[in-house]
Design a protein around this motif. Sequence first.
Motif, PDB file in Angstrom:
ATOM      1  N   ILE A  16      54.786  38.939  73.073  1.00  7.98           N
ATOM      2  CA  ILE A  16      53.393  39.309  72.791  1.00  7.98           C
ATOM      3  C   ILE A  16      53.135  39.345  71.287  1.00  7.98           C
ATOM      4  O   ILE A  16      52.134  38.800  70.798  1.00  7.98           O
ATOM      5  CB  ILE A  16      53.063  40.669  73.447  1.00  7.98           C
ATOM      6  N   LEU A  17      54.030  39.979  70.545  1.00 11.53           N
ATOM      7  CA  LEU A  17      53.866  40.065  69.084  1.00 11.53           C
ATOM      8  C   LEU A  17      53.916  38.673  68.439  1.00 11.53           C
ATOM      9  O   LEU A  17      53.162  38.387  67.500  1.00 11.53           O
ATOM     10  CB  LEU A  17      54.941  40.970  68.487  1.00 11.53           C
ATOM     11  N   THR A  18      54.792  37.811  68.948  1.00  9.95           N
ATOM     12  CA  THR A  18      54.891  36.455  68.402  1.00  9.95           C
ATOM     13  C   THR A  18      53.608  35.679  68.658  1.00  9.95           C
ATOM     14  O   THR A  18      53.081  35.000  67.759  1.00  9.95           O
ATOM     15  CB  THR A  18      56.081  35.708  69.024  1.00  9.95           C
ATOM     16  N   ILE A  19      53.079  35.788  69.872  1.00 10.83           N
ATOM     17  CA  ILE A  19      51.822  35.093  70.196  1.00 10.83           C
ATOM     18  C   ILE A  19      50.693  35.621  69.318  1.00 10.83           C
ATOM     19  O   ILE A  19      49.899  34.848  68.773  1.00 10.83           O
ATOM     20  CB  ILE A  19      51.470  35.276  71.686  1.00 10.83           C
ATOM     21  N   LYS A  20      50.605  36.936  69.174  1.00  8.77           N
ATOM     22  CA  LYS A  20      49.535  37.515  68.355  1.00  8.77           C
ATOM     23  C   LYS A  20      49.641  37.069  66.897  1.00  8.77           C
ATOM     24  O   LYS A  20      48.627  36.946  66.209  1.00  8.77           O
ATOM     25  CB  LYS A  20      49.553  39.040  68.457  1.00  8.77           C
ATOM     26  N   SER A  21      50.849  36.810  66.437  1.00  3.41           N
ATOM     27  CA  SER A  21      51.013  36.367  65.048  1.00  3.41           C
ATOM     28  C   SER A  21      50.428  34.979  64.818  1.00  3.41           C
ATOM     29  O   SER A  21      50.175  34.587  63.676  1.00  3.41           O
ATOM     30  CB  SER A  21      52.503  36.367  64.666  1.00  3.41           C
ATOM     31  N   THR A  22      50.194  34.234  65.910  1.00  2.00           N
ATOM     32  CA  THR A  22      49.641  32.878  65.772  1.00  2.00           C
ATOM     33  C   THR A  22      48.117  32.855  65.792  1.00  2.00           C
ATOM     34  O   THR A  22      47.527  31.792  65.611  1.00  2.00           O
ATOM     35  CB  THR A  22      50.174  31.955  66.883  1.00  2.00           C
ATOM     36  N   GLU A  51      61.018  30.057  67.842  1.00  2.00           N
ATOM     37  CA  GLU A  51      60.583  31.339  68.416  1.00  2.00           C
ATOM     38  C   GLU A  51      59.135  31.264  68.886  1.00  2.00           C
ATOM     39  O   GLU A  51      58.799  31.735  69.985  1.00  2.00           O
ATOM     40  CB  GLU A  51      60.734  32.452  67.375  1.00  2.00           C
ATOM     41  N   ILE A  52      58.271  30.653  68.065  1.00  2.00           N
ATOM     42  CA  ILE A  52      56.863  30.523  68.429  1.00  2.00           C
ATOM     43  C   ILE A  52      56.707  29.624  69.648  1.00  2.00           C
ATOM     44  O   ILE A  52      55.950  29.937  70.580  1.00  2.00           O
ATOM     45  CB  ILE A  52      56.040  29.986  67.235  1.00  2.00           C
ATOM     46  N   LEU A  53      57.402  28.508  69.677  1.00  2.00           N
ATOM     47  CA  LEU A  53      57.291  27.590  70.806  1.00  2.00           C
ATOM     48  C   LEU A  53      57.808  28.215  72.095  1.00  2.00           C
ATOM     49  O   LEU A  53      57.224  28.020  73.173  1.00  2.00           O
ATOM     50  CB  LEU A  53      58.031  26.289  70.498  1.00  2.00           C
ATOM     51  N   ARG A  54      58.899  28.990  72.006  1.00  2.00           N
ATOM     52  CA  ARG A  54      59.412  29.678  73.199  1.00  2.00           C
ATOM     53  C   ARG A  54      58.388  30.700  73.701  1.00  2.00           C
ATOM     54  O   ARG A  54      58.151  30.822  74.907  1.00  2.00           O
ATOM     55  CB  ARG A  54      60.738  30.381  72.884  1.00  2.00           C
ATOM     56  N   ALA A  55      57.788  31.438  72.757  1.00  2.00           N
ATOM     57  CA  ALA A  55      56.796  32.452  73.136  1.00  2.00           C
ATOM     58  C   ALA A  55      55.597  31.811  73.818  1.00  2.00           C
ATOM     59  O   ALA A  55      55.113  32.299  74.853  1.00  2.00           O
ATOM     60  CB  ALA A  55      56.356  33.240  71.901  1.00  2.00           C
ATOM     61  N   TRP A  56      55.117  30.695  73.265  1.00  2.00           N
ATOM     62  CA  TRP A  56      53.963  30.021  73.868  1.00  2.00           C
ATOM     63  C   TRP A  56      54.327  29.396  75.203  1.00  2.00           C
ATOM     64  O   TRP A  56      53.494  29.340  76.118  1.00  2.00           O
ATOM     65  CB  TRP A  56      53.382  28.977  72.912  1.00  2.00           C
ATOM     66  N   SER A  57      55.547  28.937  75.340  1.00  2.00           N
ATOM     67  CA  SER A  57      55.988  28.399  76.632  1.00  2.00           C
ATOM     68  C   SER A  57      55.959  29.481  77.702  1.00  2.00           C
ATOM     69  O   SER A  57      55.475  29.260  78.822  1.00  2.00           O
ATOM     70  CB  SER A  57      57.402  27.819  76.501  1.00  2.00           C
ATOM     71  N   GLU A  58      56.445  30.677  77.347  1.00  2.00           N
ATOM     72  CA  GLU A  58      56.422  31.811  78.285  1.00  2.00           C
ATOM     73  C   GLU A  58      54.981  32.218  78.605  1.00  2.00           C
ATOM     74  O   GLU A  58      54.637  32.465  79.766  1.00  2.00           O
ATOM     75  CB  GLU A  58      57.170  32.999  77.701  1.00  2.00           C
TER      76      GLU A  58
END
Length: 404
Positions: free
Chosen positions: A7-13, A117-124
């Motif tokens: 969630i934090l990684t997605i929000k950072s984008t 990390e960002i790509l994994r987060a968006w994949s999830e």
Amino acid sequence: MLSEKTILTIKSTVPVLEVHGMAITKKFYERLFTHHPELLNIFNHANQKQGKQQAALANAVYAAALHIDKLEAILPVVKQIAHKHRSLGVRAEHYPIVGEHLLAAIQEVLGDAATDEILRAWSEAYAVIADAFISVEADMYKQSQEQNGGWAEFRSFRVARKVKESDVITSFYLVPQDGGAIAAFEPGQYISVKIQIPGDSHTHIRQYSLSDASGKSYYRISVKREDALQGRPAGKVSVFLHEQIKEGDVLAISAPAGDFTLELQDSKPIVLISGGVGLTPMISMLNTWAATDPSRPLTFIHAAQHGDMHAMREHVEELALQHPQLSVHWCYARPTERDREANAFHKEGLIDFPWLTSVVGNKESSFYFCGPTPFMKAVNEILIEWGVTKTNIHYEFFGPASNL
């Protein structure tokens, strides 16, 4: 459920998506249609060329990132899009394809900034959001197919009547070719029409509001002919329907869909405001009101360029004579001399704050409006300035959703 880290990684984008969202979605569609040209049979080519579809997807991705910690906030949008997906024939097997090319587009546009990390987060995150769409749409397909007179994807309908309503709008009365029952619908909903134009390699699907009340032996759509204008190409499908489709011809039709519908259980006065061909869902709402609840006050306002472009005026005025609770008002931007001689309109020019508020009177009404985007923006701004509560404001875009 998504982890706190995801969630934090997605929000950072979110700030990145605000800047690069359109570039990502443009690249996404380029990749999608290069690798899967068969999907051009589903997407509206005109919206692609005009950038409307890319903008709508960019807004959706941005909203998903912004609300990733409370996805229930975007559930109404999921349902709205799911209605369109169901009417177009989007299926669960399309979602992995979309996810693959969306992630590839993010990586291509952002370059090194798109870390593993960002790509994994968006994949999830995409997997969670896709599952929500797939689940909602599966229920919609099931409901559509199992209802009385319903069906899942496309069904053949014959054009029983073709009626010219104005210089630019023609109605098509559609009856099932198999002679069976047809599904009921809510006032304000639409159907998709699938067309194969001779010489074109792909089919074209367009969505048209149903322009009559439910419970008839036919569906009626009222289509505006979109001619070329100021650099905008002519509408392929609308011109084809006007020029080539005749009574007796057969069209492929989806079952009714859409969430822009009249709240029949509401007791507040109704205000229907339309511009141009935005009239069509309002006529469905009006006819339904007349058949079910004519004691409830209703104000019907329509804006047109002039009388020759004003469809179904006589029908609405006849209803006003029959129902004392119905008040009708016409606003013509450029009335003709014939309009002036006949006192055919109530306001010249555009709808503005003083006129609209004086005509309606009660801001505690339920407002429904539809028309060209600039028209809807103007109406929305008037209602907000007047202090109309958000829950009493209802509108729909023809085509991909935008922002007012």
